[in-house]
Design a protein around this motif. Structure first.
Motif, PDB file in Angstrom:
ATOM      1  N   ILE A   4      96.500  78.492  18.021  1.00 28.79           N
ATOM      2  CA  ILE A   4      95.961  77.764  16.825  1.00 28.79           C
ATOM      3  C   ILE A   4      95.135  76.642  17.268  1.00 28.79           C
ATOM      4  O   ILE A   4      94.395  76.029  16.702  1.00 28.79           O
ATOM      5  CB  ILE A   4      96.968  77.516  15.864  1.00 28.79           C
ATOM      6  CG1 ILE A   4      96.672  76.650  14.676  1.00 28.79           C
ATOM      7  CG2 ILE A   4      98.111  76.427  16.731  1.00 28.79           C
ATOM      8  CD1 ILE A   4      97.647  76.264  13.665  1.00 28.79           C
ATOM      9  N   THR A   5      95.776  76.162  18.434  1.00 24.55           N
ATOM     10  CA  THR A   5      94.821  75.022  18.943  1.00 24.55           C
ATOM     11  C   THR A   5      93.647  75.425  19.946  1.00 24.55           C
ATOM     12  O   THR A   5      93.046  74.525  20.703  1.00 24.55           O
ATOM     13  CB  THR A   5      95.878  74.301  19.869  1.00 24.55           C
ATOM     14  OG1 THR A   5      96.332  74.976  21.067  1.00 24.55           O
ATOM     15  CG2 THR A   5      96.939  73.674  18.927  1.00 24.55           C
ATOM     16  N   GLY A   6      93.551  76.671  20.316  1.00 21.29           N
ATOM     17  CA  GLY A   6      92.633  77.333  21.469  1.00 21.29           C
ATOM     18  C   GLY A   6      93.369  77.081  22.797  1.00 21.29           C
ATOM     19  O   GLY A   6      94.336  76.377  23.048  1.00 21.29           O
ATOM     20  N   TRP A   7      92.715  77.678  23.900  1.00 22.20           N
ATOM     21  CA  TRP A   7      93.171  77.860  25.218  1.00 22.20           C
ATOM     22  C   TRP A   7      92.379  76.928  25.877  1.00 22.20           C
ATOM     23  O   TRP A   7      91.148  76.835  26.042  1.00 22.20           O
ATOM     24  CB  TRP A   7      93.214  79.115  25.780  1.00 22.20           C
ATOM     25  CG  TRP A   7      94.343  80.095  25.143  1.00 22.20           C
ATOM     26  CD1 TRP A   7      93.976  81.114  23.973  1.00 22.20           C
ATOM     27  CD2 TRP A   7      95.461  80.329  25.426  1.00 22.20           C
ATOM     28  NE1 TRP A   7      95.223  81.610  23.808  1.00 22.20           N
ATOM     29  CE2 TRP A   7      96.310  81.349  24.727  1.00 22.20           C
ATOM     30  CE3 TRP A   7      96.432  79.530  26.185  1.00 22.20           C
ATOM     31  CZ2 TRP A   7      97.644  81.596  24.782  1.00 22.20           C
ATOM     32  CZ3 TRP A   7      97.692  79.909  26.462  1.00 22.20           C
ATOM     33  CH2 TRP A   7      98.306  80.814  25.587  1.00 22.20           C
ATOM     34  N   LYS A   8      92.875  76.016  26.670  1.00 24.12           N
ATOM     35  CA  LYS A   8      92.247  75.094  27.836  1.00 24.12           C
ATOM     36  C   LYS A   8      92.359  75.861  29.150  1.00 24.12           C
ATOM     37  O   LYS A   8      93.168  76.504  29.666  1.00 24.12           O
ATOM     38  CB  LYS A   8      93.015  73.945  27.912  1.00 24.12           C
ATOM     39  CG  LYS A   8      92.945  72.770  26.440  1.00 24.12           C
ATOM     40  CD  LYS A   8      93.529  71.541  26.706  1.00 24.12           C
ATOM     41  CE  LYS A   8      93.393  70.773  25.497  1.00 24.12           C
ATOM     42  NZ  LYS A   8      94.017  69.484  25.388  1.00 24.12           N
ATOM     43  N   VAL A   9      91.276  75.678  29.785  1.00 22.12           N
ATOM     44  CA  VAL A   9      91.020  76.435  31.098  1.00 22.12           C
ATOM     45  C   VAL A   9      91.244  75.478  32.056  1.00 22.12           C
ATOM     46  O   VAL A   9      90.552  74.540  32.353  1.00 22.12           O
ATOM     47  CB  VAL A   9      89.507  77.065  31.119  1.00 22.12           C
ATOM     48  CG1 VAL A   9      89.599  77.766  32.559  1.00 22.12           C
ATOM     49  CG2 VAL A   9      89.567  78.137  30.030  1.00 22.12           C
ATOM     50  N   ALA A  10      92.235  75.536  33.089  1.00 25.62           N
ATOM     51  CA  ALA A  10      92.341  74.676  34.048  1.00 25.62           C
ATOM     52  C   ALA A  10      91.846  75.366  35.447  1.00 25.62           C
ATOM     53  O   ALA A  10      91.492  74.484  36.379  1.00 25.62           O
ATOM     54  CB  ALA A  10      93.855  74.638  34.360  1.00 25.62           C
ATOM     55  N   VAL A  11      91.912  76.636  35.537  1.00 25.55           N
ATOM     56  CA  VAL A  11      91.208  77.341  36.812  1.00 25.55           C
ATOM     57  C   VAL A  11      90.325  78.347  36.458  1.00 25.55           C
ATOM     58  O   VAL A  11      90.548  79.025  35.603  1.00 25.55           O
ATOM     59  CB  VAL A  11      92.305  77.924  37.560  1.00 25.55           C
ATOM     60  CG1 VAL A  11      91.688  78.676  38.816  1.00 25.55           C
ATOM     61  CG2 VAL A  11      93.444  77.037  37.975  1.00 25.55           C
ATOM     62  N   LYS A  12      89.132  78.257  36.926  1.00 26.61           N
ATOM     63  CA  LYS A  12      87.808  79.218  36.560  1.00 26.61           C
ATOM     64  C   LYS A  12      86.850  79.029  37.606  1.00 26.61           C
ATOM     65  O   LYS A  12      86.259  78.150  38.062  1.00 26.61           O
ATOM     66  CB  LYS A  12      87.481  79.083  35.139  1.00 26.61           C
ATOM     67  CG  LYS A  12      86.344  80.027  34.679  1.00 26.61           C
ATOM     68  CD  LYS A  12      85.759  79.702  33.255  1.00 26.61           C
ATOM     69  CE  LYS A  12      84.540  80.950  32.984  1.00 26.61           C
ATOM     70  NZ  LYS A  12      84.147  80.438  31.648  1.00 26.61           N
ATOM     71  N   ASN A  13      86.449  80.300  38.045  1.00 26.26           N
ATOM     72  CA  ASN A  13      85.352  80.614  39.064  1.00 26.26           C
ATOM     73  C   ASN A  13      85.429  79.590  40.179  1.00 26.26           C
ATOM     74  O   ASN A  13      84.244  78.834  40.599  1.00 26.26           O
ATOM     75  CB  ASN A  13      84.129  80.188  38.227  1.00 26.26           C
ATOM     76  CG  ASN A  13      82.877  80.895  38.748  1.00 26.26           C
ATOM     77  OD1 ASN A  13      82.969  81.959  39.603  1.00 26.26           O
ATOM     78  ND2 ASN A  13      81.755  80.542  38.307  1.00 26.26           N
ATOM     79  N   LEU A  14      86.554  79.603  40.764  1.00 21.34           N
ATOM     80  CA  LEU A  14      86.770  78.690  41.992  1.00 21.34           C
ATOM     81  C   LEU A  14      86.615  77.135  41.716  1.00 21.34           C
ATOM     82  O   LEU A  14      86.351  76.447  42.847  1.00 21.34           O
ATOM     83  CB  LEU A  14      85.970  79.177  43.035  1.00 21.34           C
ATOM     84  CG  LEU A  14      85.881  80.795  43.641  1.00 21.34           C
ATOM     85  CD1 LEU A  14      85.046  80.955  44.636  1.00 21.34           C
ATOM     86  CD2 LEU A  14      87.408  81.138  43.451  1.00 21.34           C
ATOM     87  N   GLN A  15      87.049  76.864  40.601  1.00 21.59           N
ATOM     88  CA  GLN A  15      87.268  75.407  40.302  1.00 21.59           C
ATOM     89  C   GLN A  15      88.743  75.266  39.728  1.00 21.59           C
ATOM     90  O   GLN A  15      89.015  76.212  39.007  1.00 21.59           O
ATOM     91  CB  GLN A  15      86.137  74.745  39.276  1.00 21.59           C
ATOM     92  CG  GLN A  15      84.819  74.830  39.868  1.00 21.59           C
ATOM     93  CD  GLN A  15      84.061  74.123  38.962  1.00 21.59           C
ATOM     94  OE1 GLN A  15      83.858  72.966  38.509  1.00 21.59           O
ATOM     95  NE2 GLN A  15      83.018  74.996  38.215  1.00 21.59           N
ATOM     96  N   ALA A  16      89.372  74.361  40.126  1.00 18.13           N
ATOM     97  CA  ALA A  16      90.728  74.343  39.975  1.00 18.13           C
ATOM     98  C   ALA A  16      91.326  72.674  39.679  1.00 18.13           C
ATOM     99  O   ALA A  16      90.592  71.877  40.330  1.00 18.13           O
ATOM    100  CB  ALA A  16      91.742  74.888  40.610  1.00 18.13           C
ATOM    101  N   ARG A  17      92.070  72.388  38.425  1.00 20.26           N
ATOM    102  CA  ARG A  17      92.482  71.029  38.350  1.00 20.26           C
ATOM    103  C   ARG A  17      93.760  71.166  37.379  1.00 20.26           C
ATOM    104  O   ARG A  17      93.834  72.222  36.691  1.00 20.26           O
ATOM    105  CB  ARG A  17      91.234  70.154  37.739  1.00 20.26           C
ATOM    106  CG  ARG A  17      91.049  70.525  36.126  1.00 20.26           C
ATOM    107  CD  ARG A  17      90.173  69.485  35.597  1.00 20.26           C
ATOM    108  NE  ARG A  17      88.998  69.312  36.226  1.00 20.26           N
ATOM    109  CZ  ARG A  17      87.720  68.812  35.650  1.00 20.26           C
ATOM    110  NH1 ARG A  17      88.101  68.465  34.369  1.00 20.26           N
ATOM    111  NH2 ARG A  17      86.738  68.441  36.403  1.00 20.26           N
ATOM    112  N   ASN A  18      94.295  70.129  37.283  1.00 18.02           N
ATOM    113  CA  ASN A  18      95.627  70.125  36.433  1.00 18.02           C
ATOM    114  C   ASN A  18      95.151  69.292  35.165  1.00 18.02           C
ATOM    115  O   ASN A  18      95.475  68.043  34.893  1.00 18.02           O
ATOM    116  CB  ASN A  18      96.695  69.062  36.980  1.00 18.02           C
ATOM    117  CG  ASN A  18      97.928  68.963  36.289  1.00 18.02           C
ATOM    118  OD1 ASN A  18      98.219  69.792  35.308  1.00 18.02           O
ATOM    119  ND2 ASN A  18      98.589  67.690  36.254  1.00 18.02           N
ATOM    120  N   GLY A  19      94.348  70.003  34.576  1.00 22.46           N
ATOM    121  CA  GLY A  19      93.739  69.617  33.118  1.00 22.46           C
ATOM    122  C   GLY A  19      92.568  70.663  32.964  1.00 22.46           C
ATOM    123  O   GLY A  19      92.527  71.809  33.582  1.00 22.46           O
TER     124      GLY A  19
END
Length: 776
Positions: free
Chosen positions: A632-647
């Motif tokens: 319902i809120t959508g999915w946030k992406v924390a890791v994608k395409n060799l980028q990573a963060r706690n957010g």
């Protein structure tokens, strides 16, 4: 030899005070033992000392338990000693004290020192960095000399313990180096290859560039188990300096928030027949085969009989000494398969009682055949509080260790189930808890990660092949061969993260860092470290083994990816579960085929702040389409395409996600997040029998993925479910069903027209009816 006298006291060795020194040595079969005192370390022949005659010799008294003792009144600080042992057959030998806490250069004589006085300033205030549980560990395996020896390290004390005390060091691009790099990376433990006194490096010539004597070894050739290695000290001839500088290193790491794991080798010694154990109590400390020869489960000529009481006691006493005197926070056991499980279990229980956060793990295999019946192999650790290396997971991810054999991350199809088993903490394999598995891809042994990836991709021409025991197979200079080799030839600096080999390497450790269990990475992986194809670099020297710090700025996005993944892991408890049932309950497998593994950590797994987390591993070269649950809120992406963060890097509102090739993707859903723009259908379901248990909805529509929707409340005697629908959907189909298709309320599919304008619609559905009624 199992019928010899046993001693249970905790006072073996030399116990020094300014007023007196007390010497105790266990030698139950000796006819006579004499203490030989010396004013100095003796006269060396090269790196060795063979003549121990001429000392001040004093007879020792035999007591209970086969212990010989001597009280010497007066201050002996700065003196040296040996035990002169006369055996019943008349043979006389000199032996160093197996409980030695200080030694001369190359461990030739035992030194008498005030160990406390040798501690650095501030040692008494040294504190272990906080950690809630062993599951919170992120391990970094490192060799002391490798860490600082490279000319580009920027460190003054190259190859030494003291290099870890140097802070504020940066390269020309501003990247942090040395201990600041370790803190920036975010690891919780540095696992140091052996730092006890080992035999194969001449400490007297290690800093002489003109000497041909060996300057490098991994250290798996024990000589004195309770003394720091002298080649890592600025003055190996001073027994106090190595003690002080080793403690300085440990204290510096603690001040950076990093715990210290010590690699220990209690399965064998460098020499047996002429070693100190055999000199003191012939035939007791080592296992033998049926013919009476030393058994060779270690692959180096001998193995300690850990199942015998006084060998077991020695190991326990040694570990306790390192934990208490040197503030060591964990122990990694070399060839743990050669140490009987009772010994390891007792060590774990007893040391943890005194040091609750102590981490204990090891290699659950041997180096050859052994007569030991109770070997500590995978599975023997179950429920006993210690962990073992997971070579099943290792092989599933990368393939074989030294060849071109492939795994999931290096291009072999069909490895999804094996990878998933490792991701789940091996709870359906050999563990009772994920805290019993050490997850890793490569360590110091075998090909390191970058070199392994190159070979699987047919790029072995970028490496040196045929290095054996530190020498080129065809002869010639290894240093010149290294200088002429470029293991990064295939990388376009401007397209670093698009390089296939880079992506495969980061996929491999990306899996490790997002799996249940305790992750371990090998030093330099975060900078694409190469050992130029050397799969066994234990004595190949600095040209092969040195960490080249210039690679940090050169491959900075790689470092930042590791840093981001470690920060993500440490921030989210969902990746650090401790219980088998918890994993079964909280981990939902979404896909495990087609070179894709996807799973969801659901319902605030392990008390996580994020409500749901989706992790996807795509081992295909091309992107993969993966269905994900509706949010319902959508999915946030924390890791994608060799980028990573706690957010959040971005937001996903679709029910299918495109996962880039050769990558890890992590998505998360927060509790109470702001709902995205949706149409809402509130369906009220009415049954004449008022029996609603087990009934639910199955819904679908063009532009949305079919899914189950549960009734979440009762209102006016009716069950109510809320269906969220993307704005572009104009019609949805639904079926009211019992559980998983045990029954349907109505045989035919039903449809609700939404149109373009309805943002919220309330409908009534009666049991048995083919139609629905709008009620709001």
């Amino acid at each position: 030899m199992n019928n010899v006298e046993i001693y249970e006291g905790g006072d073996l060795g030399c116990h020094y005070t300014h007023l007196e020194s007390i010497f105790k040595v266990w030698a139950p079969t000796a006819a006579k033992v004499t203490l030989a005192l010396y004013d100095d370390a003796g006269t060396y022949d090269g790196g060795a000392l063979t003549d121990h005659a001429g000392g001040f010799e004093i007879g020792m008294r035999r007591g209970e338990g086969g212990v010989w003792s001597l009280h010497f009144r007066g201050d002996l600080a700065g003196k040296y000693y040996m035990y002169k042992v006369e055996h019943p057959d008349g043979r006389e030998v000199y032996a160093a004290d197996p409980y030695a806490r200080a030694v001369s250069a190359n461990g030739q004589r035992t030194a008498i020192v005030d160990v406390k006085a040798a501690s650095p300033e501030g040692w008494e205030e040294d504190e272990t960095p906080g950690l809630l549980g062993v599951e919170d560990s992120v391990l970094y395996e490192l060799h002391v000399r490798d860490f600082s020896i490279s000319p580009d390290s920027g460190l003054q004390y190259k190859g030494k313990f003291k290099a870890f005390t140097e802070t504020g060091v940066r390269d020309a691009a501003g990247s942090r180096l040395g201990i600041d790099h370790l803190a920036e990376l975010g690891v919780t433990h540095v696992h140091l290859l052996p730092i006890f006194d080992y035999a194969t490096v001449n400490e007297l010539t290690v800093d002489d560039p003109d000497s041909a004597e060996p300057k490098f070894n991994w250290g798996y050739d024990p000589q004195h188990y309770n003394v720091p290695e002298g080649s890592y000290a600025t003055d190996p001839s001073s027994p106090e300096v190595r003690i002080r500088e080793c403690k300085e290193m440990i204290m510096a790491l603690h001040r950076k928030g990093i715990r210290v794991v010590m690699d220990v080798v209690y399965n064998h010694t460098y020499s047996a027949g002429d070693g100190l154990f055999e000199k003191l109590v012939p035939g007791y400390f080592y296992r033998t085969d049926a013919s009476g020869r030393f058994s060779n489960g270690s692959g180096v000529g001998n193995e300690l009989a850990t199942e015998r009481p006084m060998v077991r006691k020695y190991i326990k006493d040694s570990l306790r000494y390192w934990a208490e005197e040197y503030h060591i926070n964990g122990f990694r056991f070399d060839l743990m398969g050669l140490i009987d499980t009772d010994t390891i279990a007792q060590i774990t229980e007893e040391l943890r009682r005194e040091h609750p956060g102590l981490l204990i793990y090891g290699e659950p295999w041997t180096g050859g055949e052994t007569p030991l019946k109770q070997q500590t192999l995978k599975g023997s650790q179950r429920g006993k509080g210690f962990a073992v290396f997971n070579d099943n997971f290792r092989g599933a991810i990368k393939g074989d260790s030294d060849g071109a054999g492939k795994g999931f991350a290096t291009g072999q199809p069909g490895k999804e189930a094996a990878v998933l088993a490792g991701v789940q903490g091996a709870i359906d394999d050999f563990t009772g808890s994920p805290t019993e598995t050490i997850n890793y891809v490569t360590v110091h042994d075998n090909l390191n990660l970058w070199d392994k990836v190159l070979i699987t991709q047919g790029l072995e021409g970028d490496l040196i092949r045929g290095i054996d025991n530190g020498q080129l197979a065809g002869g010639g200079s290894l240093e010149e061969a290294v200088a002429a080799t470029d293991p990064y030839r295939s990388i376009d600096q401007d397209l670093l993260l698009e390089n296939e080999s880079v992506r495969r390497a980061l996929l491999a450790n990306g899996i490790v860092l997002t799996s249940q269990g305790i992750p371990l990475i090998h030093a330099g992986d975060e900078m694409l470290r190469s050992k130029f194809g050397d799969h066994n670099s234990y004595r190949s020297g600095d040209a092969i083994n040195a960490i080249r710090w210039g690679n940090k700025s050169r491959f900075l996005p790689v470092f930042e990816y590791y840093q981001g993944l470690i920060a993500l892991r440490r921030a989210h408890r969902a990746f650090r579960m401790t219980d088998k049932e918890q994993i079964k309950r909280s981990m939902e497998v979404m896909r495990c085929d087609g070179n894709v593994v996807a799973y969801r950590l659901k319902d605030h797994a392990n008390g996580d702040t994020w409500k749901n987390i989706i992790v996807i591993y795509n081992a295909n070269v091309r992107e993969a389409q993966v269905d994900i649950p509706f949010s319902i809120t959508g999915w946030k992406v924390a890791v994608k395409n060799l980028q990573a963060r706690n957010g959040a890097l971005e937001m996903i509102v679709d029910e299918t996600v495109s996962v880039p090739g050769l990558s890890v993707m992590v998505l998360y859903e927060e509790e109470g997040g702001r709902p995205r723009l949706l149409k809402t259908v509130e369906l009220h379901y009415e049954r004449q029998d008022r029996k609603y248990d087990g009934w639910n909805l199955w819904v679908w529509g063009s532009g949305m993925r079919e899914r189950r929707v549960d009734f979440d409340r009762m209102e006016d005697g009716r069950a109510v479910a809320t269906i969220y629908v993307p704005l572009n959907v104009q019609e949805i189909g639904y079926i009211v069903r019992l559980n998983e298709w045990e029954a349907k309320d109505c045989d035919q599919d039903r449809f609700i027209k939404l149109g373009w304008h309805h943002s919220k619609l309330k409908v009534l559905v009666r049991s048995g009816s083919d139609d629905w009624k709008k009620i709001s």
